[in-house]
Motif scaffolding. Structure first.
Motif, PDB file in Angstrom:
ATOM      1  N   PRO A   1       3.094   2.002   9.532  1.00  0.00           N
ATOM      2  CA  PRO A   1       2.527   3.490   9.214  1.00  0.00           C
ATOM      3  C   PRO A   1       2.122   3.355   7.801  1.00  0.00           C
ATOM      4  O   PRO A   1       2.856   2.955   6.895  1.00  0.00           O
ATOM      5  N   VAL A   2       0.958   3.956   7.597  1.00  0.00           N
ATOM      6  CA  VAL A   2       0.721   4.366   6.123  1.00  0.00           C
ATOM      7  C   VAL A   2       0.417   5.796   5.816  1.00  0.00           C
ATOM      8  O   VAL A   2       0.017   6.291   6.433  1.00  0.00           O
ATOM      9  N   VAL A   3       1.174   6.190   4.607  1.00  0.00           N
ATOM     10  CA  VAL A   3       1.230   7.680   4.230  1.00  0.00           C
ATOM     11  C   VAL A   3       0.638   7.770   2.839  1.00  0.00           C
ATOM     12  O   VAL A   3       1.028   7.030   1.940  1.00  0.00           O
ATOM     13  N   THR A   4      -0.350   8.568   2.640  1.00  0.00           N
ATOM     14  CA  THR A   4      -1.151   8.598   1.455  1.00  0.00           C
ATOM     15  C   THR A   4      -0.930  10.013   0.862  1.00  0.00           C
ATOM     16  O   THR A   4      -1.353  10.751   1.951  1.00  0.00           O
ATOM     17  N   LEU A   5      -0.907  10.301  -0.286  1.00  0.00           N
ATOM     18  CA  LEU A   5      -1.003  11.665  -0.814  1.00  0.00           C
ATOM     19  C   LEU A   5      -2.256  12.088  -1.505  1.00  0.00           C
ATOM     20  O   LEU A   5      -2.719  11.332  -2.166  1.00  0.00           O
ATOM     21  N   SER A   6      -2.760  13.273  -1.312  1.00  0.00           N
ATOM     22  CA  SER A   6      -4.060  13.908  -1.939  1.00  0.00           C
ATOM     23  C   SER A   6      -3.806  15.379  -2.271  1.00  0.00           C
ATOM     24  O   SER A   6      -3.289  15.899  -1.397  1.00  0.00           O
ATOM     25  N   ARG A   7      -4.487  15.661  -3.071  1.00  0.00           N
ATOM     26  CA  ARG A   7      -4.597  17.136  -3.577  1.00  0.00           C
ATOM     27  C   ARG A   7      -5.572  17.830  -2.447  1.00  0.00           C
ATOM     28  O   ARG A   7      -5.470  19.153  -2.397  1.00  0.00           O
ATOM     29  N   GLU A   8      -6.458  17.249  -2.009  1.00  0.00           N
ATOM     30  CA  GLU A   8      -7.338  17.579  -1.186  1.00  0.00           C
ATOM     31  C   GLU A   8      -6.980  17.313   0.174  1.00  0.00           C
ATOM     32  O   GLU A   8      -6.618  16.267   0.664  1.00  0.00           O
ATOM     33  N   ALA A   9      -7.743  17.974   1.403  1.00  0.00           N
ATOM     34  CA  ALA A   9      -7.248  17.895   2.660  1.00  0.00           C
ATOM     35  C   ALA A   9      -8.063  16.833   3.256  1.00  0.00           C
ATOM     36  O   ALA A   9      -9.496  16.676   2.814  1.00  0.00           O
ATOM     37  N   HIS A  10      -7.585  15.619   3.678  1.00  0.00           N
ATOM     38  CA  HIS A  10      -8.213  14.794   4.618  1.00  0.00           C
ATOM     39  C   HIS A  10      -7.792  14.638   5.992  1.00  0.00           C
ATOM     40  O   HIS A  10      -6.575  14.759   6.265  1.00  0.00           O
ATOM     41  N   ALA A  11      -8.579  14.223   6.898  1.00  0.00           N
ATOM     42  CA  ALA A  11      -8.140  13.904   8.242  1.00  0.00           C
ATOM     43  C   ALA A  11      -7.804  12.475   8.301  1.00  0.00           C
ATOM     44  O   ALA A  11      -8.175  11.523   7.822  1.00  0.00           O
TER      45      ALA A  11
END
Length: 277
Positions: A26-36
């Motif tokens: 599993p890969v989890v990535t962080l973003s300030r903007e919404a991503h699907a």
């Protein structure tokens, strides 16, 4: 176990996330903007350094974005075990260290101190770390060096060609993604700061010529003679730093990176896809 990625929306992340997802972890990535979220990759809303959601069972951490923010978070993060930490830094740590522009010297110092903070935090957590220092990055139109020049030229139909002999070594973001992934699997790369340049060294002038040839529209070449560049360097404060480096060689020695990671970066052969919006 989970791989945590900071900077997944960067041009390196564009290539690295699919590579990580293909490893069936599993890969989890962080973003300030919404991503699907996509197959194998979950996007979380958050921001470095102080708005990072808790992620359980981390096996590895990749930092592809602002290094100082990541270093600040890592130094205070409560990690339950010792993940592998792979950081993409910048050759500006070296090339701007003696710049005549104070802001650039400050940037160099910030990068180097952030790298040191990462190493200290990893020692505290018992983590193995690797820092990659790339040269000028290109690939999917997200860089702040060549892409703005290419897009401006396509809009104005004029392409500046500076008379400059300094050597450059642009590195493709996909090659950096492969180097970062290789660092994850190579214990010998732990505790190392590795320079990463492209597979070819060429002059600034030739680099600009190749960018112009790669554009999907015709542009008028606009030669910029050395005397004009010298005048602009002395007259326009904002250009002093970049213009002062036109005759400097901003390259990297790939010997250790290739030996430890087994990655062979490609030569500089850009196409129109590199400058897409």
């Amino acid at each position: 176990m989970t791989v945590l990625v900071f900077g997944g929306s960067s041009q390196i992340g564009h290539y690295l996330l699919p590579l990580l997802a293909a490893r069936d972890e599993p890969v989890v990535t962080l973003s300030r903007e919404a991503h699907a979220s996509t197959q194998g990759v979950t996007w979380l809303s958050g921001q470095l350094p102080d708005a990072v959601p808790k992620v359980e069972d981390i096996s590895a951490i990749f930092s592809l974005g602002p290094l100082n923010w990541f270093a600040s978070w890592l130094s205070t993060a409560a990690l339950p075990h010792a993940p592998r930490v792979i950081v993409v830094s910048s050759m500006s740590a070296e090339t701007k260290q003696a710049s005549e522009v104070s802001a650039e010297r400050d940037l160099s110092q910030l990068i180097r101190s952030s790298e040191a903070t990462v190493a200290e935090a990893c020692a505290k957590h018992g983590s193995a770390w690797t820092v990659l220092r790339p040269t000028l990055i290109y690939g999917v139109g997200m860089d702040k060096s060549l892409t703005p020049i290419a897009r401006r030229a396509m809009r104005l139909k004029v392409f500046p060609l500076p008379a400059a002999g300094g050597m450059r070594q642009p590195v493709h973001a996909q090659d950096l993604a492969h180097a970062a992934l290789a660092a994850l699997d190579k214990p010998a790369a732990a505790g190392r700061v590795l320079a990463v340049g492209g597979g070819e060294r060429l002059t600034v002038g030739e680099m600009f010529v190749r960018v112009r040839r790669s554009l999907p529209v015709d542009t008028l070449p606009l030669p910029l003679p050395a005397w004009l560049l010298h005048l602009a360097r002395r007259s326009v404060a904002g250009l002093r730093g970049p213009l002062s480096r036109l005759e400097a060689d901003l390259v990297a020695d790939n010997t250790e990176m290739m030996r430890l990671l087994g990655v062979q970066p490609r030569p500089f052969r850009p196409d129109a896809e590199c400058w897409r919006s």
